[in-house]
Enzyme design. Structure first.
Site, PDB file in Angstrom:
ATOM      1  N   GLU A   1      11.277  -7.500  -3.240  1.00 14.88           N
ATOM      2  CA  GLU A   1      11.306  -8.201  -1.815  1.00 14.88           C
ATOM      3  C   GLU A   1      10.063  -8.987  -1.131  1.00 14.88           C
ATOM      4  O   GLU A   1      10.161 -10.048  -0.806  1.00 14.88           O
ATOM      5  CB  GLU A   1      11.614  -6.788  -1.031  1.00 14.88           C
TER       6      GLU A   1
ATOM      7  N   GLU B   1      23.759   4.210   8.287  1.00 18.29           N
ATOM      8  CA  GLU B   1      23.332   3.165   7.183  1.00 18.29           C
ATOM      9  C   GLU B   1      23.158   3.950   5.821  1.00 18.29           C
ATOM     10  O   GLU B   1      23.040   3.223   4.859  1.00 18.29           O
ATOM     11  CB  GLU B   1      22.150   2.741   7.576  1.00 18.29           C
TER      12      GLU B   1
ATOM     13  N   CYS C   1       2.888  12.031   3.222  1.00 17.77           N
ATOM     14  CA  CYS C   1       3.842  12.793   3.061  1.00 17.77           C
ATOM     15  C   CYS C   1       3.159  14.002   2.722  1.00 17.77           C
ATOM     16  O   CYS C   1       3.665  15.472   2.928  1.00 17.77           O
ATOM     17  CB  CYS C   1       4.846  12.445   2.118  1.00 17.77           C
TER      18      CYS C   1
ATOM     19  N   SER D   1      10.661  -3.668   5.757  1.00 15.79           N
ATOM     20  CA  SER D   1      11.484  -3.899   4.374  1.00 15.79           C
ATOM     21  C   SER D   1      12.893  -3.372   4.347  1.00 15.79           C
ATOM     22  O   SER D   1      13.061  -2.414   5.018  1.00 15.79           O
ATOM     23  CB  SER D   1      10.648  -2.976   3.037  1.00 15.79           C
TER      24      SER D   1
ATOM     25  N   GLU E   1      10.976  -3.030  -3.579  1.00 17.08           N
ATOM     26  CA  GLU E   1      10.302  -3.222  -2.546  1.00 17.08           C
ATOM     27  C   GLU E   1       9.182  -4.582  -3.123  1.00 17.08           C
ATOM     28  O   GLU E   1       8.927  -5.452  -2.321  1.00 17.08           O
ATOM     29  CB  GLU E   1       9.425  -2.107  -2.078  1.00 17.08           C
TER      30      GLU E   1
HETATM   31  S1  SF4 Z   1       6.685  13.240   5.703  1.00 22.12           S
HETATM   32 FE1  SF4 Z   1       5.946  11.994   7.200  1.00 22.12          FE
HETATM   33  S2  SF4 Z   1       4.815  10.302   6.351  1.00 22.12           S
HETATM   34 FE2  SF4 Z   1       6.248  11.440   4.751  1.00 22.12          FE
HETATM   35  S3  SF4 Z   1       8.243  10.289   5.013  1.00 22.12           S
HETATM   36 FE3  SF4 Z   1       8.156  12.109   6.248  1.00 22.12          FE
HETATM   37  S4  SF4 Z   1       7.785  11.196   8.243  1.00 22.12           S
HETATM   38 FE4  SF4 Z   1       7.041   9.833   6.915  1.00 22.12          FE
END
Ligand code: SF4
Ligand code: SF4
Ligand code: SF4
Ligand code: SF4
Ligand code: SF4
Ligand code: SF4
Ligand code: FES
Lengths: 163, 582
Positions: free
Chosen positions: B284, B368, B505, B321, B281
């Site tokens: 890129e 994909e 996350c 990206s 990334e």
């Molecule tokens: S937990 Fe939420 S922020 Fe993290 S990858 Fe999954 S959807 Fe995206």
């Protein structure tokens, strides 16, 4: 008020509207009014106990005080006021399994008065479900288990032998 | 005029700022009022009525979660009347609830169950008809079972106000009320992003992840399959909570031990995948920056976010990206480089990703996300599902010794660790991009300006002669703001990080679910984030491009970032997606 009206049935009738009108936001009104209606149905079908009447009253008072808006808060009024002023009618439905106003069909119980009956058999002919057993010699009798309380026999009897 | 309000609750005088609710005021003096529909900062609508109290001079009960304090108010939270009414309200809720606790995913972590326990419910007084619902399990990510729904609308507020998606709302009226989608379709066929934020908002078992543990157990038992597992950064910061450990405890070591005990052949760290993502990334970005490519470039590691842009801003997909997300990259490398090296038939390899996320379940099965015929990743389980597997295997998690991730893909950098928190991807990418562009060592590597809970964070970073403007957004309502700016040509950023989940996350839809009460008492986001920043700080290597694993991988296999091989294995494409399939 018209004393030929069944007060329990009247309360049920009004409550039916609120149950339909409830927006469903708050618990007391959304589920509570439905439960009150179910208990009223039980009473008008002659299946309720005194305990059900107590539950109904407690529930009604809670819904009055705990609902969000006027609709839920006033929904129990017809029930609470009929219980207050016409408690004997509720008791008749519950204890004697009778509807004094003869409105609650499930509680109607028709029988043929053998003294008035001329054994014509018109009632049996008009019964849509064949609930009337007998013959012109021995007379007629209504089988309560089959009878759907439609009143056709009563209407057709020329001697007012059925009540 | 004073901004403080004096009132009396249960005989205790208390002074609180104007605008405080009775519920909050009571909390200050340690008076606990039960709640069900209330969720701090998300849902205060006063609909369940469990939190009712009596206020002198008022005829009816009052919902304390929405009632603001007033001068001189006298509140009673625990009178006989209140207690009895609450009990009846709870009874009503339970009377229209599928009380199948033994087979419920929330058994033991359910706000309704806890209340039933607290209220000493011995039976249901107001038994009656129940509303009927179908189970919606068509989506790859989320299962909805409304026989468990108590209509608290915490999910609706989350989706509508926090994420600003509005995939779900209350439909019908009265007793028939239910949570529904447009045309009552499956979540799979509407504008849902699979972020899973509604799941973690739900107090009961009405919303859950699509369980994938069965297939994982099956593969673990199959001698012929080489089962590899990888774990995302955010998982280690939260898994311990499922075993009663303190929020923010780093349980990486115990987690690896547990995974080995479960029988996985190899246990790898997705943080290494994150390092790889940074390599690609950052490269890129540098390419686009130098050669006039589409800017701003936007990160693509959050599949909830990717689904969102595909549905809502398909015309801006060029900004995304082309990098796959870390676990997909890592899966792809495991089935190519690693399989070749270890002489394992990739067809017999089964890659499991343990993720904080339910959208990754959807991502995994995207067309994909393949290399030839082979899926990069074969199963995604959430932090919660892993906890269930550990419990199922009778492993005493808290008693486990620590162990380390397996070589040769084991040691990841601190940059990989912070991927799990908002701003982390940006920070990690900047550390590498800076040194790539300038060729100089970056001294101050903590980019504080992109950390923290602000919905949109902006910063200008001097890289050589250039000022690089970056923005970081988390939560889809903030994503939308940034996208509108880009669309209207008002954005002057060159690099943007977006994560679907508020906080990143660590607060993903697959993470341990905390009750409304806990969410009021603890800053869960911060505690989990601190755990990841701590891992970063303590790491010996904190820049992805300095990782020996990366150096080796590029030397032996990928050549250099952005190479043909790297593109084949690590990059992907996107496409416009209809919001509604009705
Ligand atoms: S937990 Fe939420 S922020 Fe993290 S990858 Fe999954 S959807 Fe995206
Ligand atoms: S009381 Fe009012 S707010 Fe509550 S469900 Fe009934 S109509 Fe809706
Ligand atoms: S009331 Fe109707 S169903 Fe009953 S016996 Fe008479 S005719 Fe038959
Ligand atoms: S949602 Fe809660 S109360 Fe309902 S079945 Fe599941 S665990 Fe039990
Ligand atoms: S997963 Fe996210 S977008 Fe979908 S309904 Fe839940 S909160 Fe809304
Ligand atoms: S699905 Fe869960 S969060 Fe949504 S209304 Fe039902 S119980 Fe509440
Ligand atoms: S009404 Fe206050 S918590 Fe539901």
């Amino acid at each position: 008020m018209d004393d030929t009206k069944c007060m329990v049935n009247l309360a049920k009738f009004y409550l039916g509207f609120t149950v339909d009108e409830s927006c469903g936001k708050c618990t007391p009104c959304r589920i509570g009014t439905k439960r009150m209606l179910e208990i009223l149905e039980k009473i008008t079908e002659g299946e309720a106990t005194l305990e059900d009447l107590e539950r109904l009253e407690t529930l009604a008072k809670t819904i009055q005080k705990a609902s969000v808006c006027g609709l839920g808060q006033t929904a129990p009024n017809p029930i609470l006021s009929t219980i207050k002023y016409f408690k004997d009618e509720y008791l008749a439905h519950i204890n004697n399994k009778k509807c004094p106003a003869k409105e609650c069909k499930a509680l109607l119980s028709l029988s043929i008065n053998s003294e008035k009956c001329k054994k014509c058999g018109l009632c049996a002919k008009n019964c849509p479900v064949g609930a009337i057993k007998g013959d012109r010699e021995h007379g007629y009798e209504i089988d309560e288990n089959i009878c759907i309380k439609c009143g056709a026999c009563q209407k057709n009897c020329h001697f007012s032998a059925i009540s | 005029m004073s901004d403080l309000v004096k009132l009396n609750i249960d005989g205790i005088d208390v002074e609180v700022p104007k605008g405080t609710t009775v519920l909050q005021a009571a909390k200050q003096i340690n008076i606990d009022i039960p709640t069900l529909c209330y969720l701090k900062e998300i849902n205060a609508i006063g609909d369940c009525r469990i939190c009712i109290v009596e206020i002198e001079g008022r005829r009816g009960f009052v919902a304390s979660c929405i009632q603001q304090v007033e001068e001189g108010m006298k509140v009673h939270t625990n009178t006989k009347n209140v207690v009895e009414a609450r009990k009846i309200i709870l009874d009503l809720i339970l009377s229209n609830h599928n009380r199948d606790c033994l087979t419920c995913v929330r058994n033991g972590n359910c706000e309704l169950q806890t209340l039933a326990m607290k209220f000493n419910v011995k039976g249901i007084e107001f038994e009656g008809a129940k509303t009927e619902h179908k189970i919606d399990d068509l989506s790859p990510s989320i299962v909805r079972d409304f026989s468990k729904c108590i209509l608290c609308r915490r999910c609706v507020s989350t989706c509508k106000n926090v994420q600003k998606i509005g995939a779900i709302d209350c439909a019908q009226r009265g007793f028939e009320s239910c949570i529904s989608t447009v045309g009552n379709k499956s979540l799979n066929n509407v504008n849902c992003t699979f972020c899973g934020q509604c799941i973690t908002a739900c107090p009961v078992g009405a919303l859950r992840e699509k369980d994938s543990t069965d297939i994982v157990w099956e593969k673990l038992k199959d001698e012929d399959t080489f089962v590899v597992v990888q774990t995302a950064p955010a998982v280690r910061a939260a898994l311990g909570e499922e075993f009663g450990m303190k929020i923010g405890t780093n349980v990486a070591g115990k987690m690896v031990t547990a995974l080995k005990k479960l029988g996985f052949d190899k246990v790898f760290d997705t943080n290494t995948g994150a390092d790889l993502t940074i390599m690609e990334e950052a490269n890129e970005f540098v390419e686009r920056f130098k050669n006039g490519g589409t800017l701003p470039m936007i990160t693509s590691c959050s599949p909830g976010w990717v689904r969102f842009i595909e549905m809502n801003y398909p015309e801006l997909l060029d900004h995304l990206s082309t990098c796959k997300s870390p676990h997909q990259m890592f899966g792809s490398i495991l089935k190519s480089y690693y399989a070749e090296k270890e002489k394992i038939d990739p067809k017999k390899m089964f890659v499991v990703s343990v993720m904080p996320c339910v959208a990754k379940k959807f991502e995994r099965q995207r067309e994909e996300m393949k290399n030839g015929e082979l899926d990069d990743v074969d199963a995604v389980i959430t932090t919660r599902e892993l906890a269930r597997m550990i419990k199922q295997a009778n492993i005493e998690f808290t008693q486990l010794e620590d162990s380390s991730f397996d070589d040769p893909m084991g040691e990841a950098t601190g940059a990989g660790a912070i991927f799990g928190v908002t701003g982390g991807v940006m920070e990690a990418a900047l550390r590498t991009a800076y040194e790539t562009i300038t060729g100089k060592e970056l001294k101050e590597i903590d980019f504080e300006s992109v950390r923290g809970k602000k919905g949109i964070k902006k910063a200008t970073i001097k890289i050589g002669d250039a000022d690089v403007k970056v923005a970081v957004a988390h939560g889809l309502s903030n994503a939308r703001k940034i996208m509108d700016e880009i669309k209207e040509g008002k954005a002057d950023y060159q690099f943007v990080e977006i994560m679907a989940c508020p906080g990143g996350c660590i607060m993903g839809g697959g993470q341990p679910i905390r009750s409304s009460k806990e969410r009021s008492e603890y800053d869960i986001r911060k505690l989990r984030a601190d755990c990841l920043y701590d891992i970063d700080e303590k790491s010996t290597i904190r820049k992805s491009h300095e990782s020996p694993v990366m150096k080796k991988l590029y030397k032996e296999y990928l050549e250099k970032p952005g190479s043909h091989k790297a593109h084949e294995l690590l990059h992907t494409s996107y496409h416009k997606r209809e919001k509604y399939d009705l």
